[in-house]
Design an enzyme around this catalytic site. Structure first.
Site, PDB file in Angstrom:
ATOM      1  CD  GLU A 109      -2.908   0.925   2.439  1.00  0.00           C
ATOM      2  OE1 GLU A 109      -3.260   1.952   3.063  1.00  0.00           O
ATOM      3  OE2 GLU A 109      -3.278  -0.230   2.752  1.00  0.00           O
ATOM      4  CG  ASP A 111      -1.626   4.575   2.933  1.00  0.00           C
ATOM      5  OD1 ASP A 111      -2.199   3.977   2.013  1.00  0.00           O
ATOM      6  OD2 ASP A 111      -1.542   4.134   4.090  1.00  0.00           O
ATOM      7  CD  GLU A 113      -4.020   7.594   6.198  1.00  0.00           C
ATOM      8  OE1 GLU A 113      -5.002   6.869   6.444  1.00  0.00           O
ATOM      9  OE2 GLU A 113      -3.011   7.660   6.928  1.00  0.00           O
ATOM     10  N   GLY A 207      -4.146  14.545  17.479  1.00  0.00           N
ATOM     11  CA  GLY A 207      -4.209  13.272  18.182  1.00  0.00           C
ATOM     12  C   GLY A 207      -5.591  12.906  18.671  1.00  0.00           C
TER      13      GLY A 207
END
Length: 279
Positions: A109, A111, A113, A207
């Site tokens: 994969e 990514d 994001e 977070g």
């Protein structure tokens, strides 16, 4: 033998044009005219819109559902890119994921994001590389522009030697093939192209401290100009960035990088091998 200048010019041309993408079925590279021809809705069908005769696609997120799409074809080596305009305004807690992935537990994969933020705060772009099911190779940067005002290009150049992540043609990350040192590298599994817009407020913004403000829903991300280009028999064998590309990569790392797993001593008291081989 080519001169250094000719060689560098060829490499730059390759990056600027995003050439030589190899489909798993070895068909011809293309510029997509209709995203309907290239992608299928994978979930949240009532939150996906095709506009302008299929030339543009929108994903929506609200309290009822997010949404996503997947490519009808899979790819192995070469380059792929898409222009994306991200969720504007207060996008805190939203995640716009755009990635290549194979299937199964030991999947590969690559990514992108995009982690939303409060109005006026910069988006965070997180990249990651999975090989044979092993990931945890996150890097995070701020973008040097507002990705919600207009479309910008996000692409991957994937060769047997390295993986290059790019934003508007600017290299932001290189992951090299260090298989000889025991580091898995994506090279055997064809990958589909995926994107989704979903609720990630348990972790995405500060977070997980900042949650989605649903009063701003629906949240919308837009896509256009999907490009895939072929390389036959692995002809694109560039191992190194040009001097100009190296300078751009260093500029990104120096000014915009906010996290690199290679420097996370609490998480990795012993640096992963690829971090010491290619610091």
């Amino acid at each position: 033998m080519q001169s250094d200048s000719a060689s560098m010019g060829f490499r730059c041309l390759g990056f600027l044009l995003l050439l030589f993408f190899t489909k798993a079925n070895a068909s011809v590279g293309h510029f997509s005219t209709s995203l309907k021809n290239e992608f299928s809705v994978s979930w949240g069908a009532d939150h996906v819109n095709f506009l302008r005769g299929g030339q543009e696609l929108q994903l929506k997120l609200d309290q009822n559902s997010g949404s996503g799409f997947t490519s009808k074809k899979k790819y192995l080596f070469g380059s792929i890119s898409m222009q994306i305009k991200l969720v504007p305004g207060d996008s805190a807690g939203t995640v716009t994921a755009y990635y290549l992935s194979s299937e199964g537990m030991n999947h590969d994969e690559l990514d992108f994001e995009f982690l939303g933020n409060k109005s006026g705060e910069p988006y965070v772009l997180q990249t990651n590389v999975y090989a044979s099911g092993k990931g945890d190779r996150e890097q995070r940067i701020y973008l040097w522009f507002d990705p919600t005002k207009d479309f910008h290009s996000y692409g991957v150049l994937w060769t047997p030697q390295h993986i290059l992540f790019m934003v508007d043609g600017v290299p932001i990350r290189v992951f090299k093939n260090n298989k000889a040192a025991g580091v898995p590298y994506p090279e055997r599994q064809a990958m589909g192209v995926y994107s989704s817009l979903w609720n990630g407020d348990s972790w995405a913004t500060q977070g997980g401290l900042v949650k989605i403000d649903w009063s701003h829903a629906p949240f919308v991300a837009a896509y256009r100009n999907f490009q895939a280009h072929n390389s036959f028999n692995g002809r694109y064998q560039t191992d190194m960035l040009s001097p100009a590309e190296k300078k751009k990569l260093w500029w990104v790392k120096k000014n915009y990088m906010i996290y690199d797993y290679c420097n996370d001593k609490q998480r990795y008291p012993v640096s992963p091998p690829e971090c010491t081989i290619n610091p």
